[in-house]
Design a protein around this motif. Structure first.
Motif, PDB file in Angstrom:
ATOM      1  N   TYR A   5      23.559  38.465  40.825  1.00  0.00           N
ATOM      2  CA  TYR A   5      23.490  39.050  39.474  1.00  0.00           C
ATOM      3  C   TYR A   5      22.137  38.740  38.845  1.00  0.00           C
ATOM      4  CZ  TYR A   5      24.365  34.327  37.737  1.00  0.00           C
ATOM      5  OH  TYR A   5      24.282  32.992  37.481  1.00  0.00           O
ATOM      6  N   ASP A   6      21.806  39.518  37.766  1.00  0.00           N
ATOM      7  CA  ASP A   6      20.562  39.314  37.027  1.00  0.00           C
ATOM      8  C   ASP A   6      20.846  38.621  35.704  1.00  0.00           C
ATOM      9  OD1 ASP A   6      18.927  40.563  38.903  1.00  0.00           O
ATOM     10  OD2 ASP A   6      19.495  42.534  38.120  1.00  0.00           O
ATOM     11  N   LEU A   7      19.915  37.786  35.262  1.00  0.00           N
ATOM     12  CA  LEU A   7      20.009  37.074  33.985  1.00  0.00           C
ATOM     13  C   LEU A   7      18.990  37.623  32.989  1.00  0.00           C
ATOM     14  CD1 LEU A   7      20.074  33.333  35.068  1.00  0.00           C
ATOM     15  CD2 LEU A   7      21.823  34.458  33.721  1.00  0.00           C
ATOM     16  N   GLU A   8      19.130  37.191  31.706  1.00  0.00           N
ATOM     17  CA  GLU A   8      18.107  37.511  30.705  1.00  0.00           C
ATOM     18  C   GLU A   8      16.764  36.953  31.181  1.00  0.00           C
ATOM     19  OE1 GLU A   8      18.959  35.784  26.895  1.00  0.00           O
ATOM     20  OE2 GLU A   8      17.348  36.857  25.888  1.00  0.00           O
ATOM     21  N   TYR A   9      16.814  35.823  31.898  1.00  0.00           N
ATOM     22  CA  TYR A   9      15.581  35.218  32.410  1.00  0.00           C
ATOM     23  C   TYR A   9      15.791  34.825  33.862  1.00  0.00           C
ATOM     24  CZ  TYR A   9      18.460  31.610  30.188  1.00  0.00           C
ATOM     25  OH  TYR A   9      19.509  30.853  29.749  1.00  0.00           O
ATOM     26  N   GLY A  10      15.678  35.807  34.775  1.00  0.00           N
ATOM     27  CA  GLY A  10      15.770  35.506  36.207  1.00  0.00           C
ATOM     28  C   GLY A  10      16.963  36.142  36.882  1.00  0.00           C
ATOM     29  N   SER A  11      17.257  35.674  38.102  1.00  0.00           N
ATOM     30  CA  SER A  11      18.418  36.182  38.830  1.00  0.00           C
ATOM     31  C   SER A  11      19.054  35.020  39.581  1.00  0.00           C
ATOM     32  CB  SER A  11      18.004  37.280  39.809  1.00  0.00           C
ATOM     33  OG  SER A  11      17.194  36.745  40.817  1.00  0.00           O
ATOM     34  N   ALA A  12      20.290  35.215  40.039  1.00  0.00           N
ATOM     35  CA  ALA A  12      21.014  34.115  40.682  1.00  0.00           C
ATOM     36  C   ALA A  12      22.178  34.674  41.491  1.00  0.00           C
ATOM     37  CB  ALA A  12      21.532  33.145  39.618  1.00  0.00           C
ATOM     38  N   GLU A  13      22.879  33.766  42.187  1.00  0.00           N
ATOM     39  CA  GLU A  13      24.100  34.121  42.898  1.00  0.00           C
ATOM     40  C   GLU A  13      25.171  33.112  42.522  1.00  0.00           C
ATOM     41  OE1 GLU A  13      22.934  36.264  47.047  1.00  0.00           O
ATOM     42  OE2 GLU A  13      22.776  34.087  47.018  1.00  0.00           O
ATOM     43  N   ILE A  14      26.405  33.605  42.383  1.00  0.00           N
ATOM     44  CA  ILE A  14      27.521  32.710  42.069  1.00  0.00           C
ATOM     45  C   ILE A  14      28.593  32.823  43.147  1.00  0.00           C
ATOM     46  CG2 ILE A  14      27.214  32.535  39.583  1.00  0.00           C
ATOM     47  CD1 ILE A  14      29.239  34.784  39.240  1.00  0.00           C
ATOM     48  N   GLU A  15      29.418  31.785  43.212  1.00  0.00           N
ATOM     49  CA  GLU A  15      30.472  31.732  44.226  1.00  0.00           C
ATOM     50  C   GLU A  15      31.761  31.173  43.637  1.00  0.00           C
ATOM     51  OE1 GLU A  15      28.426  30.787  48.517  1.00  0.00           O
ATOM     52  OE2 GLU A  15      28.800  29.101  47.192  1.00  0.00           O
ATOM     53  N   VAL A  16      32.868  31.546  44.273  1.00  0.00           N
ATOM     54  CA  VAL A  16      34.172  30.947  43.958  1.00  0.00           C
ATOM     55  C   VAL A  16      34.872  30.655  45.280  1.00  0.00           C
ATOM     56  CG1 VAL A  16      35.452  33.145  43.816  1.00  0.00           C
ATOM     57  CG2 VAL A  16      36.215  31.169  42.469  1.00  0.00           C
ATOM     58  N   HIS A  17      35.667  29.601  45.295  1.00  0.00           N
ATOM     59  CA  HIS A  17      36.506  29.348  46.468  1.00  0.00           C
ATOM     60  C   HIS A  17      37.522  30.482  46.580  1.00  0.00           C
ATOM     61  CE1 HIS A  17      35.895  24.734  47.022  1.00  0.00           C
ATOM     62  NE2 HIS A  17      35.286  25.400  47.967  1.00  0.00           N
ATOM     63  N   ALA A  18      37.523  31.172  47.703  1.00  0.00           N
ATOM     64  CA  ALA A  18      38.380  32.345  47.880  1.00  0.00           C
ATOM     65  C   ALA A  18      39.849  31.989  47.679  1.00  0.00           C
ATOM     66  CB  ALA A  18      38.156  32.951  49.258  1.00  0.00           C
ATOM     67  N   GLU A  19      40.252  30.795  48.090  1.00  0.00           N
ATOM     68  CA  GLU A  19      41.673  30.433  48.023  1.00  0.00           C
ATOM     69  C   GLU A  19      42.125  30.047  46.610  1.00  0.00           C
ATOM     70  OE1 GLU A  19      42.131  27.097  50.635  1.00  0.00           O
ATOM     71  OE2 GLU A  19      41.527  25.672  49.083  1.00  0.00           O
ATOM     72  N   ASP A  20      41.179  29.906  45.677  1.00  0.00           N
ATOM     73  CA  ASP A  20      41.545  29.479  44.321  1.00  0.00           C
ATOM     74  C   ASP A  20      42.132  30.593  43.466  1.00  0.00           C
ATOM     75  OD1 ASP A  20      40.844  26.914  44.777  1.00  0.00           O
ATOM     76  OD2 ASP A  20      39.046  26.913  43.521  1.00  0.00           O
ATOM     77  N   LEU A  21      41.940  31.853  43.887  1.00  0.00           N
ATOM     78  CA  LEU A  21      42.458  32.987  43.127  1.00  0.00           C
ATOM     79  C   LEU A  21      43.301  33.854  44.044  1.00  0.00           C
ATOM     80  CD1 LEU A  21      39.215  33.978  41.181  1.00  0.00           C
ATOM     81  CD2 LEU A  21      41.177  32.706  40.298  1.00  0.00           C
ATOM     82  N   THR A  22      44.487  34.239  43.562  1.00  0.00           N
ATOM     83  CA  THR A  22      45.388  35.050  44.379  1.00  0.00           C
ATOM     84  C   THR A  22      45.861  36.266  43.577  1.00  0.00           C
ATOM     85  OG1 THR A  22      47.478  34.096  43.658  1.00  0.00           O
ATOM     86  CG2 THR A  22      46.268  32.885  45.362  1.00  0.00           C
ATOM     87  N   ALA A  23      46.597  37.127  44.240  1.00  0.00           N
ATOM     88  CA  ALA A  23      47.120  38.337  43.593  1.00  0.00           C
ATOM     89  C   ALA A  23      48.103  37.995  42.473  1.00  0.00           C
ATOM     90  CB  ALA A  23      47.785  39.226  44.632  1.00  0.00           C
ATOM     91  N   ASP A  24      48.619  36.783  42.442  1.00  0.00           N
ATOM     92  CA  ASP A  24      49.548  36.373  41.385  1.00  0.00           C
ATOM     93  C   ASP A  24      48.832  35.965  40.097  1.00  0.00           C
ATOM     94  OD1 ASP A  24      51.710  36.753  43.038  1.00  0.00           O
ATOM     95  OD2 ASP A  24      51.675  34.681  43.782  1.00  0.00           O
ATOM     96  N   ASP A  25      47.515  35.810  40.170  1.00  0.00           N
ATOM     97  CA  ASP A  25      46.777  35.272  39.020  1.00  0.00           C
ATOM     98  C   ASP A  25      46.303  36.354  38.058  1.00  0.00           C
ATOM     99  OD1 ASP A  25      46.846  32.506  39.638  1.00  0.00           O
ATOM    100  OD2 ASP A  25      45.365  32.861  41.219  1.00  0.00           O
ATOM    101  N   ARG A  26      46.359  35.996  36.764  1.00  0.00           N
ATOM    102  CA  ARG A  26      45.693  36.770  35.697  1.00  0.00           C
ATOM    103  C   ARG A  26      44.632  35.841  35.109  1.00  0.00           C
ATOM    104  NH1 ARG A  26      47.146  41.013  32.763  1.00  0.00           N
ATOM    105  NH2 ARG A  26      46.573  39.992  30.808  1.00  0.00           N
ATOM    106  N   VAL A  27      43.383  36.247  35.240  1.00  0.00           N
ATOM    107  CA  VAL A  27      42.270  35.327  34.999  1.00  0.00           C
ATOM    108  C   VAL A  27      41.582  35.611  33.669  1.00  0.00           C
ATOM    109  CG1 VAL A  27      39.997  34.651  35.828  1.00  0.00           C
ATOM    110  CG2 VAL A  27      41.860  35.016  37.451  1.00  0.00           C
ATOM    111  N   LEU A  28      41.412  34.541  32.871  1.00  0.00           N
ATOM    112  CA  LEU A  28      40.535  34.623  31.707  1.00  0.00           C
ATOM    113  C   LEU A  28      39.227  33.923  32.055  1.00  0.00           C
ATOM    114  CD1 LEU A  28      40.255  35.496  28.690  1.00  0.00           C
ATOM    115  CD2 LEU A  28      40.817  33.127  28.112  1.00  0.00           C
ATOM    116  N   VAL A  29      38.124  34.672  32.008  1.00  0.00           N
ATOM    117  CA  VAL A  29      36.796  34.120  32.263  1.00  0.00           C
ATOM    118  C   VAL A  29      36.254  33.552  30.954  1.00  0.00           C
ATOM    119  CG1 VAL A  29      34.419  34.684  32.911  1.00  0.00           C
ATOM    120  CG2 VAL A  29      36.339  35.705  34.170  1.00  0.00           C
ATOM    121  N   VAL A  30      35.845  32.280  30.985  1.00  0.00           N
ATOM    122  CA  VAL A  30      35.358  31.593  29.777  1.00  0.00           C
ATOM    123  C   VAL A  30      33.900  31.185  29.960  1.00  0.00           C
ATOM    124  CG1 VAL A  30      35.613  29.513  28.356  1.00  0.00           C
ATOM    125  CG2 VAL A  30      37.641  30.770  29.100  1.00  0.00           C
TER     126      VAL A  30
END
Ligand code: PRP
Ligand code: ADE
Length: 179
Positions: free
Chosen positions: A97-122
Motif C-alpha cells: 500500500y501507499d502512504l501520505e509519506y512513502g509506501s509499505a507492506e503489511i501482513e496478518v497471520h492467515a489463521e487469525d481470521l476466519t469466515a466466522d469473524d466480523r472484523v472492526l479495523v481500528v
C-alpha cells in the motif's frame, strides 16, 4: 462540538513538517498520556465495536495497536495485529500500500481470521486511506467479513473516505474527529 470530542481534540498535537516538509503530523502521545482522554477514546471505540457486531478487533501497527488492544479488552473481543511486513512468524497474507509519506507492506497471520469473524479495523488516523484499504483487503482475503473501520481522526482533505468506499462495500467508516 461534544465534550468528548473537545477532550480528544485538545490532546492531539500538531507537528508541522514531520516526518517531511508539508505534512502536519497529528501526534496522539499527549492523549495517550492522559488517563481520562485515553479512557474516553477507548470507550468510544469499544461502543462502535459493539454497535457494529464485531467479533474481532484488527489493529494496524503501530499506533493502531495502542488504541486497538484496549478496545478489544473493553469490548470483550479478540485482538489481531496487522504488522509491517517481516514481523510475524507464522504463515501470513501480505498486502502492499501507499502512504501520505512513502509506501509499505503489511501482513496478518492467515489463521487469525476466519469466515466466522466480523472484523472492526481500528487505527488512529485515516489519511489517504491506503493503510486501512490494505487492511480491509487482508481481512477479505482471509475470508472474514468486515464490520467496519473505526479511527480517532479522519483527515478529510486527503480523501481517504472515498478511497476506502469500495473496500468497505457498505460497512461503516466511523471517525470520532473530522479534521
Ligand atoms: O491513511 P493512510 O495514508 O494510509 O495513513 C494512515 C496511517 O499512517 C499512520 O501509520 P504509519 O504507517 O505512519 O505507522 P506508525 O503507526 O507505525 O507510526 C497511521 O497510524 C495510519 O496507520
Ligand atoms: N498527518 C498525519 N499525522 C499522523 N499520522 C499520519 N498518518 C498519515 N498521515 C498522518
Amino acid at each position: 462540538m461534544t465534550a468528548i470530542k473537545e477532550l480528544l481534540l485538545s490532546h492531539i498535537r500538531d507537528v508541522e513538517d514531520y516526518p517531511e516538509q508539508g505534512v502536519v503530523f497529528k501526534d496522539i502521545t499527549p492523549l495517550l498520556a492522559d488517563p481520562a482522554a485515553f479512557t474516553a477514546l477507548t470507550d468510544a471505540l469499544a461502543e462502535i465495536a459493539q454497535r457494529t457486531d464485531a467479533t474481532r478487533i484488527v489493529g494496524l501497527e503501530a499506533r493502531g495497536f495502542i488504541l486497538g488492544a484496549p478496545v478489544a479488552v473493553r469490548a470483550g473481543l479478540g485482538f489481531v495485529p496487522v504488522r509491517k511486513a517481516g514481523k510475524l512468524p507464522g504463515a501470513t497474507l501480505r498486502q502492499a500500500y501507499d502512504l501520505e509519506y512513502g509506501s509499505a507492506e503489511i501482513e496478518v497471520h492467515a489463521e487469525d481470521l476466519t469466515a466466522d469473524d466480523r472484523v472492526l479495523v481500528v487505527d488512529d488516523v485515516l489519511a489517504t486511506g491506503g493503510t486501512a484499504e490494505a487492511a480491509l483487503q487482508l481481512v477479505r482475503r482471509a475470508g472474514a467479513r468486515v464490520a467496519g473501520v473505526a479511527v480517532l481522526m479522519e483527515l478529510g482533505f486527503l480523501g481517504g473516505r472515498a478511497r476506502l468506499a469500495p473496500a468497505l462495500d457498505g460497512a461503516p467508516l466511523e471517525a470520532l474527529l473530522q479534521i
